[in-house]
Motif scaffolding. Structure first.
Motif, PDB file in Angstrom:
ATOM      1  N   ASP A   1      37.743  41.714  52.241  1.00 12.70           N
ATOM      2  CA  ASP A   1      38.101  41.125  50.940  1.00 12.70           C
ATOM      3  C   ASP A   1      39.102  42.043  50.230  1.00 12.70           C
ATOM      4  N   PRO A   2      40.302  42.208  50.799  1.00 16.65           N
ATOM      5  CA  PRO A   2      41.232  43.250  50.349  1.00 16.65           C
ATOM      6  C   PRO A   2      41.835  43.028  48.967  1.00 16.65           C
ATOM      7  N   ASP A   3      41.748  41.825  48.437  1.00 15.65           N
ATOM      8  CA  ASP A   3      42.364  41.554  47.139  1.00 15.65           C
ATOM      9  C   ASP A   3      41.371  41.618  45.980  1.00 15.65           C
ATOM     10  N   ASN A   4      40.180  42.101  46.248  1.00 22.30           N
ATOM     11  CA  ASN A   4      39.119  42.144  45.250  1.00 22.30           C
ATOM     12  C   ASN A   4      39.197  43.469  44.480  1.00 22.30           C
ATOM     13  N   ASP A   5      39.692  43.419  43.251  1.00 23.47           N
ATOM     14  CA  ASP A   5      39.866  44.645  42.461  1.00 23.47           C
ATOM     15  C   ASP A   5      38.533  45.306  42.134  1.00 23.47           C
TER      16      ASP A   5
ATOM     17  N   ALA B   1      37.485  47.249  45.137  1.00 24.79           N
ATOM     18  CA  ALA B   1      38.254  48.475  45.307  1.00 24.79           C
ATOM     19  C   ALA B   1      37.717  49.586  44.402  1.00 24.79           C
TER      20      ALA B   1
ATOM     21  N   ALA C   1      38.401  32.081  48.571  1.00 24.30           N
ATOM     22  CA  ALA C   1      39.260  33.114  49.165  1.00 24.30           C
ATOM     23  C   ALA C   1      38.662  33.667  50.453  1.00 24.30           C
TER      24      ALA C   1
ATOM     25  N   ARG D   1      40.235  33.242  54.306  1.00 23.90           N
ATOM     26  CA  ARG D   1      40.528  34.415  55.146  1.00 23.90           C
ATOM     27  C   ARG D   1      39.739  34.406  56.444  1.00 23.90           C
TER      28      ARG D   1
END
Length: 257
Positions: free
Chosen positions: A189-193, A196, A233, A237
């Motif tokens: 889930d690389p776009d999850n701020d 992060a 999302a 993916r």
């Protein structure tokens, strides 16, 4: 208020003792290391009166008989509560429970939740008055248990039951797997701020050998990829016709990550 004593044992397990000061009762949640549980209870001045098993694996129920015997030798009694669906594989059971049943610690009531998937009969203990759930290996910080025995349909239904708990519930899982889980979660889930930020906090904590357990359900709902398999999302993916298929793809990917 229930007192919770958490301590490391074996290579990466956590042990938990729940103590009700009013009644004097103390529960072992799972028994990965009997000697360490007995040492920890003695150090707190607590007398063990119950064991609550989440599932049959030896690093969760392997110390049952030794703890029960030690309690009896000391002139006390220790009753063992465990999932009925796994009773044949767990030693020393006094009470078999299933989804919807309850068990008590003094004046507190724990609700039994079916969270099968890691093993077929895995259960969790939710104590709503204390705002906690003892979830064993069903869900971890940023992860979930490996699907040894269940099906994706079963495991996703289990995760939905956990997701339905009050978001402020603190989840007590049984292993310190969070650093490895965070690496996969960021990949998944690389776009999850929010993820992060969480992953950075975990890296910092582990660099100082600090624990990452327990964790609030609210944060897991926002960041744990396995609890987010119904998010568009994640489907985009990882594929799948619905959340079960997306969850299955995520679990398979984690197995080989």
């Amino acid at each position: 208020m229930i007192q919770i004593h958490q301590f490391p044992c074996l290579s990466d397990n956590y042990g938990f003792l729940l103590h009700d000061p009013s009644s004097g009762e103390t529960v072992c949640v799972d028994t990965p290391d009997a000697a360490e549980y007995l040492r920890q209870a003695k150090s707190k001045g607590w007398t063990i009166t119950q064991i609550w098993n989440t599932h049959w694996h030896p690093d969760h129920a392997g110390g049952n008989l030794a703890i029960k015997a030690a309690c009896q030798e000391a002139g006390g009694n220790c009753t063992i509560t465990a999932p009925a669906a796994e009773a044949a594989r767990i030693a020393g059971i006094d009470h078999e429970v299933a989804h919807g049943d309850t068990v008590s610690l003094g004046g507190y009531t724990a609700q039994i939740i079916d969270v099968g998937g890691h093993t077929l009969g895995h259960i969790a203990y939710h104590l709503p008055e204390a705002g906690i759930a003892m979830v064993g290996d069903a869900v971890f910080a940023l992860g979930c248990g490996r699907m040894f025995e269940g099906t994706p349909e079963q495991f996703w239904a289990s995760l939905e039951r956990i997701r339905a708990l009050p978001p402020e519930t603190m989840l007590y899982c049984a292993h310190e797997y969070t650093a490895a889980n965070a690496k996969f979660a960021v990949h998944a889930d690389p776009d999850n701020d929010a993820l992060a930020e969480y992953a950075a906090e975990i890296a910092d904590k582990r660099s100082r050998s600090e624990w990452t357990v327990p964790m609030p359900l609210s944060r897991e709902l926002a960041t744990n990829p396995f609890l987010r398999a119904d998010i568009e999302a994640m489907k985009a993916r990882w594929g799948g016709d619905g959340p079960v298929g997306t969850f299955a793809a995520l679990r398979a990917a984690k197995d080989s990550f």
